[in-house]
Design a protein around this motif. Structure first.
Motif, short mmCIF file in Angstrom:
data_model
loop_
_atom_site.label_atom_id
_atom_site.label_comp_id
_atom_site.label_asym_id
_atom_site.label_seq_id
_atom_site.Cartn_x
_atom_site.Cartn_y
_atom_site.Cartn_z
N MET A 49 34.41 36.79 20.38
CA MET A 49 33.01 36.42 21.50
C MET A 49 33.50 35.93 22.40
O MET A 49 32.66 36.00 24.05
N TRP A 50 34.77 35.52 22.35
CA TRP A 50 35.82 34.72 24.03
C TRP A 50 36.45 35.75 24.42
O TRP A 50 37.52 35.94 23.65
N LEU A 51 37.13 35.58 26.19
CA LEU A 51 37.61 36.38 26.17
C LEU A 51 38.81 36.28 25.64
O LEU A 51 39.23 35.24 25.84
N PRO A 52 40.23 36.63 24.82
CA PRO A 52 41.17 36.54 24.96
C PRO A 52 42.04 36.04 25.93
O PRO A 52 41.77 36.38 26.90
N HIS A 53 43.19 34.80 25.35
CA HIS A 53 43.31 34.64 26.66
C HIS A 53 44.70 35.49 27.40
O HIS A 53 45.16 35.66 28.83
N MET A 54 44.99 36.32 26.83
CA MET A 54 46.52 37.41 27.67
C MET A 54 45.80 38.35 28.73
O MET A 54 46.02 39.05 29.00
N LEU A 55 44.18 38.18 27.98
CA LEU A 55 43.36 39.32 29.29
C LEU A 55 43.04 37.89 30.19
O LEU A 55 42.45 38.94 31.77
N THR A 56 42.96 36.17 30.65
CA THR A 56 42.66 35.74 31.44
C THR A 56 43.70 36.11 32.45
O THR A 56 44.81 36.51 32.14
N GLU A 57 43.34 35.66 33.86
CA GLU A 57 44.08 36.18 35.08
C GLU A 57 45.80 35.11 34.77
O GLU A 57 46.81 35.43 35.53
N GLU A 58 45.36 33.95 34.35
CA GLU A 58 46.54 33.31 34.56
C GLU A 58 47.19 33.41 32.54
O GLU A 58 48.86 33.81 32.82
N GLY A 59 46.61 34.24 31.69
CA GLY A 59 47.06 34.58 30.26
C GLY A 59 48.40 36.03 30.45
O GLY A 59 48.91 36.67 29.70
N LEU A 60 47.54 36.86 31.42
CA LEU A 60 47.66 38.11 32.04
C LEU A 60 48.99 38.65 32.39
O LEU A 60 49.88 39.44 31.93
N VAL A 61 49.57 37.17 33.33
CA VAL A 61 51.13 37.24 33.85
C VAL A 61 52.64 37.31 32.39
O VAL A 61 52.69 38.66 33.07
N PRO A 62 51.92 36.51 32.06
CA PRO A 62 53.30 36.29 31.14
C PRO A 62 53.79 37.79 30.25
O PRO A 62 54.64 38.65 29.41
N VAL A 63 52.35 38.28 29.82
CA VAL A 63 52.56 40.02 29.20
C VAL A 63 52.70 40.79 30.27
O VAL A 63 52.87 41.72 29.59
N LEU A 64 52.79 40.60 31.24
CA LEU A 64 52.57 41.86 32.28
C LEU A 64 54.52 41.88 32.23
O LEU A 64 55.21 42.51 32.30
#
Length: 190
Positions: A49-64
């Motif tokens: 229903m909501w955007l997963p944390h890994m796709l938010t701007e702050e959540g994307l950095v560690p995954v990248l």
């Protein structure tokens, strides 16, 4: 209040979704509101229903930083519509990172490689990918990339100084690759 047409004969992209504001004004729903209503009434398998944390701007950095480009793009395809702001933001961020890092192989045999190539061509930043293709002895792919670039950017100096026929443009792309091979990849022949 949100009003949604939930009749079964409509496509989700064409459904009417309107919002009545507290002032009493009735207006078309934003994409965020529309997507939320579609997920409520017509949930997609695996979509949250909501955007997963890994796709938010702050959540994307560690995954990248972990180099999980494919995982990020797969999640974006599952969670977002292709024309949504989040989808576009995530793809641009990942593609920019791949170009900076030179990690083209991370997407080479995936469904996301075409999108990466198209993005780099549109941004006029294909030099790194051409070098990568030639260094991996994928010269025909390098030729195709340069040909696509010349087709998309007829204003560039290469196309204005040459004949505009497709055969001539192909010759130009072969020359470009040959020049690169002769200068940058001379150590491979030794």
């Amino acid at each position: 209040m949100v009003f949604t047409n939930i009749s079964m004969n409509n496509d989700n992209r064409d459904r009417e979704v309107v919002v009545r504001k507290p002032t009493g004004v009735l207006q078309e729903a934003t994409w965020v509101e529309r997507n939320r209503m579609m997920q409520v009434y017509f949930p997609s398998l695996g979509q949250r229903m909501w955007l997963p944390h890994m796709l938010t701007e702050e959540g994307l950095v560690p995954v990248l930083e972990g180099g999980r480009y494919r995982d990020i793009l797969d999640m974006a395809c599952l969670q977002c519509e292709p024309d949504s702001e989040d989808y576009i933001r995530v793809h641009r961020t990942v593609y920019d990172r791949i170009e900076v890092e030179g990690e083209y192989d991370s997407l080479r045999s995936t469904r996301h490689f075409g999108g990466l190539v198209w993005y780099l061509v549109q941004q006029e930043r294909i030099v790194g990918l051409v070098k990568d293709l030639v260094e991996k002895y994928l010269c025909s792919e390098g030729e195709a990339l340069v040909e696509l670039y010349l087709l998309c950017h007829p204003h560039c100096s290469l196309t204005s100084s040459t004949d505009s026929t497709p055969g001539k443009k192909l010759e130009v792309s072969i020359v470009i690759i040959a020049l690169y091979v002769s200068t940058e990849c001379s150590h491979l022949r030794e």
